[in-house]
Design a protein around this motif. Structure first.
Motif, PDB file in Angstrom:
ATOM      1  N   MET A 162       6.473   7.601 -10.153  1.00  0.00           N
ATOM      2  CA  MET A 162       7.695   7.561  -8.824  1.00  0.00           C
ATOM      3  C   MET A 162       6.746   7.169  -7.711  1.00  0.00           C
ATOM      4  N   PRO A 163       7.544   6.689  -6.581  1.00  0.00           N
ATOM      5  CA  PRO A 163       6.745   6.341  -5.443  1.00  0.00           C
ATOM      6  C   PRO A 163       6.582   7.612  -4.801  1.00  0.00           C
ATOM      7  N   ALA A 164       5.449   7.744  -3.896  1.00  0.00           N
ATOM      8  CA  ALA A 164       5.293   8.914  -3.066  1.00  0.00           C
ATOM      9  C   ALA A 164       6.385   9.319  -1.994  1.00  0.00           C
ATOM     10  N   GLU A 165       7.008  10.518  -2.087  1.00  0.00           N
ATOM     11  CA  GLU A 165       8.396  10.762  -1.546  1.00  0.00           C
ATOM     12  C   GLU A 165       8.123  10.562   0.064  1.00  0.00           C
ATOM     13  N   ILE A 166       9.326  10.023   0.678  1.00  0.00           N
ATOM     14  CA  ILE A 166       9.460   9.919   2.004  1.00  0.00           C
ATOM     15  C   ILE A 166      10.709  11.006   2.691  1.00  0.00           C
ATOM     16  N   LYS A 167      10.527  11.719   3.176  1.00  0.00           N
ATOM     17  CA  LYS A 167      11.567  12.449   3.345  1.00  0.00           C
ATOM     18  C   LYS A 167      12.567  11.813   4.328  1.00  0.00           C
ATOM     19  N   GLY A 168      13.956  12.158   3.926  1.00  0.00           N
ATOM     20  CA  GLY A 168      15.046  11.375   4.690  1.00  0.00           C
ATOM     21  C   GLY A 168      15.145   9.987   4.295  1.00  0.00           C
ATOM     22  N   ILE A 169      15.070   9.596   3.425  1.00  0.00           N
ATOM     23  CA  ILE A 169      15.389   8.163   2.927  1.00  0.00           C
ATOM     24  C   ILE A 169      15.702   7.991   1.488  1.00  0.00           C
ATOM     25  N   ALA A 170      16.828   7.373   1.063  1.00  0.00           N
ATOM     26  CA  ALA A 170      17.189   7.293  -0.239  1.00  0.00           C
ATOM     27  C   ALA A 170      17.133   5.609  -0.373  1.00  0.00           C
ATOM     28  N   PRO A 171      15.872   5.057  -1.258  1.00  0.00           N
ATOM     29  CA  PRO A 171      15.508   3.935  -1.328  1.00  0.00           C
ATOM     30  C   PRO A 171      16.634   2.838  -2.118  1.00  0.00           C
ATOM     31  N   ARG A 172      16.925   1.794  -1.569  1.00  0.00           N
ATOM     32  CA  ARG A 172      17.640   0.911  -2.228  1.00  0.00           C
ATOM     33  C   ARG A 172      16.781   0.312  -3.537  1.00  0.00           C
ATOM     34  N   LYS A 173      17.434  -0.224  -4.512  1.00  0.00           N
ATOM     35  CA  LYS A 173      16.754  -0.795  -5.801  1.00  0.00           C
ATOM     36  C   LYS A 173      15.642  -1.647  -5.527  1.00  0.00           C
ATOM     37  N   TRP A 174      15.984  -2.618  -4.759  1.00  0.00           N
ATOM     38  CA  TRP A 174      15.004  -3.580  -4.225  1.00  0.00           C
ATOM     39  C   TRP A 174      13.690  -3.220  -3.511  1.00  0.00           C
ATOM     40  N   GLN A 175      14.073  -2.089  -2.817  1.00  0.00           N
ATOM     41  CA  GLN A 175      12.992  -1.313  -2.072  1.00  0.00           C
ATOM     42  C   GLN A 175      12.047  -0.645  -3.118  1.00  0.00           C
ATOM     43  N   MET A 176      12.724  -0.124  -4.026  1.00  0.00           N
ATOM     44  CA  MET A 176      11.951   0.822  -5.354  1.00  0.00           C
ATOM     45  C   MET A 176      11.130  -0.278  -5.948  1.00  0.00           C
ATOM     46  N   ASP A 177      11.787  -1.405  -6.204  1.00  0.00           N
ATOM     47  CA  ASP A 177      11.053  -2.561  -7.433  1.00  0.00           C
ATOM     48  C   ASP A 177      10.000  -2.906  -6.418  1.00  0.00           C
ATOM     49  N   ALA A 178      10.130  -3.003  -5.152  1.00  0.00           N
ATOM     50  CA  ALA A 178       8.855  -3.599  -4.318  1.00  0.00           C
ATOM     51  C   ALA A 178       7.688  -2.526  -4.193  1.00  0.00           C
ATOM     52  N   VAL A 179       8.224  -1.269  -4.287  1.00  0.00           N
ATOM     53  CA  VAL A 179       7.181  -0.351  -4.109  1.00  0.00           C
ATOM     54  C   VAL A 179       6.319  -0.506  -5.662  1.00  0.00           C
ATOM     55  N   TYR A 180       7.070  -0.658  -6.605  1.00  0.00           N
ATOM     56  CA  TYR A 180       6.322  -0.570  -7.852  1.00  0.00           C
ATOM     57  C   TYR A 180       5.435  -1.741  -8.172  1.00  0.00           C
ATOM     58  N   GLN A 181       6.049  -3.114  -7.707  1.00  0.00           N
ATOM     59  CA  GLN A 181       5.574  -4.350  -8.073  1.00  0.00           C
ATOM     60  C   GLN A 181       4.081  -4.287  -7.026  1.00  0.00           C
ATOM     61  N   VAL A 182       4.003  -3.954  -5.741  1.00  0.00           N
ATOM     62  CA  VAL A 182       3.050  -4.081  -4.995  1.00  0.00           C
ATOM     63  C   VAL A 182       1.863  -3.061  -5.432  1.00  0.00           C
ATOM     64  N   ARG A 183       2.476  -1.850  -5.640  1.00  0.00           N
ATOM     65  CA  ARG A 183       1.369  -0.677  -6.493  1.00  0.00           C
ATOM     66  C   ARG A 183       0.560  -1.512  -7.539  1.00  0.00           C
ATOM     67  N   SER A 184       1.259  -2.251  -8.353  1.00  0.00           N
ATOM     68  CA  SER A 184       0.565  -2.609  -9.638  1.00  0.00           C
ATOM     69  C   SER A 184      -0.366  -3.778  -9.172  1.00  0.00           C
ATOM     70  N   GLN A 185       0.069  -4.689  -8.155  1.00  0.00           N
ATOM     71  CA  GLN A 185      -0.675  -5.678  -7.630  1.00  0.00           C
ATOM     72  C   GLN A 185      -2.185  -4.920  -6.958  1.00  0.00           C
ATOM     73  N   ALA A 186      -1.696  -4.003  -6.296  1.00  0.00           N
ATOM     74  CA  ALA A 186      -3.168  -3.513  -5.647  1.00  0.00           C
ATOM     75  C   ALA A 186      -3.812  -2.770  -6.633  1.00  0.00           C
ATOM     76  N   GLN A 187      -3.432  -2.294  -7.744  1.00  0.00           N
ATOM     77  CA  GLN A 187      -4.101  -1.330  -8.897  1.00  0.00           C
ATOM     78  C   GLN A 187      -4.840  -2.426  -9.412  1.00  0.00           C
ATOM     79  N   ALA A 188      -4.327  -3.665  -9.482  1.00  0.00           N
ATOM     80  CA  ALA A 188      -4.951  -4.738 -10.377  1.00  0.00           C
ATOM     81  C   ALA A 188      -6.126  -5.515  -9.444  1.00  0.00           C
ATOM     82  N   GLY A 189      -6.349  -5.001  -8.302  1.00  0.00           N
ATOM     83  CA  GLY A 189      -7.421  -5.610  -7.536  1.00  0.00           C
ATOM     84  C   GLY A 189      -7.116  -6.513  -6.265  1.00  0.00           C
ATOM     85  N   SER A 190      -5.806  -6.943  -6.440  1.00  0.00           N
ATOM     86  CA  SER A 190      -5.480  -7.859  -5.200  1.00  0.00           C
ATOM     87  C   SER A 190      -5.352  -6.758  -4.012  1.00  0.00           C
ATOM     88  N   ASP A 191      -5.795  -7.683  -2.717  1.00  0.00           N
ATOM     89  CA  ASP A 191      -5.596  -6.878  -1.477  1.00  0.00           C
ATOM     90  C   ASP A 191      -4.531  -7.593  -0.488  1.00  0.00           C
TER      91      ASP A 191
END
Length: 497
Positions: free
Chosen positions: A1-30
């Motif tokens: 799960m993404p790190a929680e931000i108080k007061g916001i209900a993420p839209r699906k595309w925003q959640m997808d963006a969090v997961y995809q960018v996280r994976s990119q960063a963990q794979a070594g991309s900057d």
């Protein structure tokens, strides 16, 4: 799960963006590019992704946001504050030389202009020492130098200042700048097309009920003007070279003819119909984008003559422009007029009607302008309305937006049919208007051009159909006719089939 931000209900595309960018960063991309259409929540999405990179991936721990202008910078600060994330306005290099931000502050926010002209060295030093996560809002402003006259030369300075940042999160809400201007920190494929890790299109946003569909009304007429001792007469349907086409558009939007008055009058009628509704519609507003500051002032005078009350005017020569924008956003005034500073990124959710009175035909600029009208506030049926000259280049962009709208709503798209109207024109300083005239011809709904004569002939049926449901009360006649055609109540006219 993404790190929680108080007061916001993420839209699906925003959640997808969090997961995809996280994976990119963990794979070594900057770096990563997010494309999300205007009005879809790109600012919150960017903050969520950056927050996750810091608190889940372990980058940062501070964030730097780079924005195009002051109005957009203020919106980022306000959006961040609304969910408990505080950004400090970066006023000088001295702020960066402090050992650390207050514990309550997420990071800094700065404009592209300040970053590349005033504090480039300080930013470079800060990035080397602190390795922050950097968000580049509307990253096309970081395009590199070009041999062309219109090349944006900020690119190398952006790369110099931020190359050592831990992660470069690039966001955009519009197609990229065309030509040979490479954009900093954006990856390209073999065809030199920008590679977006996350894409959330206007079509997807309409399908999800996130953005309003836009209906375009185009105006045509016969513009006559003189330039360099020669006289010209043409409508937007006449083929012209690029130079003469530009002069024709200038002649159309200039306020000493009747073309802009026709567009403004029709647009104001639509706005008043919307404002007669209940709830948020009662505060519906209109935006005119003008050619330059003098043109904006002249347009405002025309609007006052039409409406009987002054319009808000904002441009670079007005000292308190940002305060005027904020007051208009929260107020009830019907019209605001501006130039470039209102066409990109500025968020005024109550905007429902637009008049495009600019001579800029670049796709990026026009997409940004249309994005001002896309944010949903009340219901999925909300539509916005843009009134514009039927310039061939602008028409092609509008029809592409119409194609996405029709696909999202399950409507038939007919590319050879368009909204058409007519008016009279005026010129700019380098040309002189000789004559101009025209009349409204029709309106496009569901990809079909409906002649005004057809709508007038079915006025009684339209009135009767409206009585079948309260939801039709604020719909335009053309929208009601579209529904009547779809349900078989009336037949499509031969000239639109």
């Amino acid at each position: 799960m993404p790190a929680e931000i108080k007061g916001i209900a993420p839209r699906k595309w925003q959640m997808d963006a969090v997961y995809q960018v996280r994976s990119q960063a963990q794979a070594g991309s900057d770096r990563a590019l997010i494309y999300a259409c205007p009005g879809s929540g790109k600012t919150y999405g960017g903050l969520m992704v950056a927050h996750d990179l810091v608190h889940t991936v372990g980058l940062g721990p501070k964030i730097v946001v780079v924005t195009p202008n002051e109005a957009i910078r203020t919106q980022w600060i306000d959006r961040a504050a609304s969910i408990g994330l505080n950004l400090r306005h970066l006023r000088s290099g001295y702020d960066l030389r402090q050992e650390e931000l207050a514990l309550s502050e997420l990071g800094f926010i700065v404009s592209y202009q300040k970053a590349v002209t005033e504090i480039r060295e300080s930013l470079r030093d800060y990035c080397e020492r602190n390795r922050p996560v950097v968000i580049f809002d509307e990253v096309h402003h970081a395009a590199g130098p070009s041999k062309k006259k219109d090349g944006n030369a900020w690119g190398h300075s952006i790369e110099y200042a931020f190359s050592t940042a831990a992660f470069k999160l690039c966001t955009t809400g519009t197609p990229f700048r065309e030509g040979d201007n490479p954009i900093s920190f954006v990856s390209y494929n073999g065809a030199q097309e920008a590679i977006a890790l996350v894409r959330y299109s206007y079509q997807q946003a309409i399908e999800d009920g996130v953005c309003r569909p836009i209906e375009f009304t185009m105006f045509d007429g016969e513009m006559s003007w003189s330039a360099a001792g020669q006289s010209f007469t043409a409508s937007f349907g006449d083929p012209l070279n690029k130079k003469r086409s530009g002069q024709r558009l200038l002649a159309a939007i200039a306020v000493d003819g009747e073309f802009p008055q026709t567009m403004l009058t029709k647009a104001n009628e639509r706005l008043m119909e919307l404002r007669s509704g209940a709830g948020v519609d009662a505060r519906a507003a209109g935006l005119v984008v003008a050619h330059d500051t003098d043109h904006a002032e002249a347009i405002a005078m025309e609007l006052q003559a039409i409406t009987g009350e002054p319009a808000t005017v904002v441009h670079s020569k007005i000292d308190d422009a940002q305060k005027q924008i904020e007051a208009f956003r929260e107020g009830n005034s019907p019209w605001i007029v501006g130039v470039a500073m209102l066409s990109e990124g500025v968020d005024i959710p109550r905007l429902r009607v637009g008049v495009y009175a600019s001579n800029i035909t670049a796709p990026l600029y026009f997409h940004q302008y249309c994005g001002r009208f896309s944010r949903v506030m009340k219901s999925r049926h909300e539509r916005s309305y843009v009134f514009m000259p039927a310039d061939p280049e602008l028409e092609a962009i509008a029809l592409q937006i119409e194609r996405e709208r029709c696909h999202a709503l399950g409507e038939e798209y007919r590319p050879h049919l368009r909204t058409v109207g007519n008016g009279k024109g005026r010129c700019r300083r380098e040309i002189e208007v000789l004559n101009s005239n025209g009349d409204v011809k029709g309106v496009t709904v569901s990809g079909k051009m409906l002649p005004i004569t057809f709508i007038e002939a079915h006025r009684d049926q339209i009135r009767s159909f409206r009585q079948k449901g309260a939801q039709y009360a604020t719909w335009t006649d053309a929208e009601v006719v579209g529904v009547m055609i779809d349900c078989g109540a009336i037949a499509m006219p031969e000239e639109a089939a």
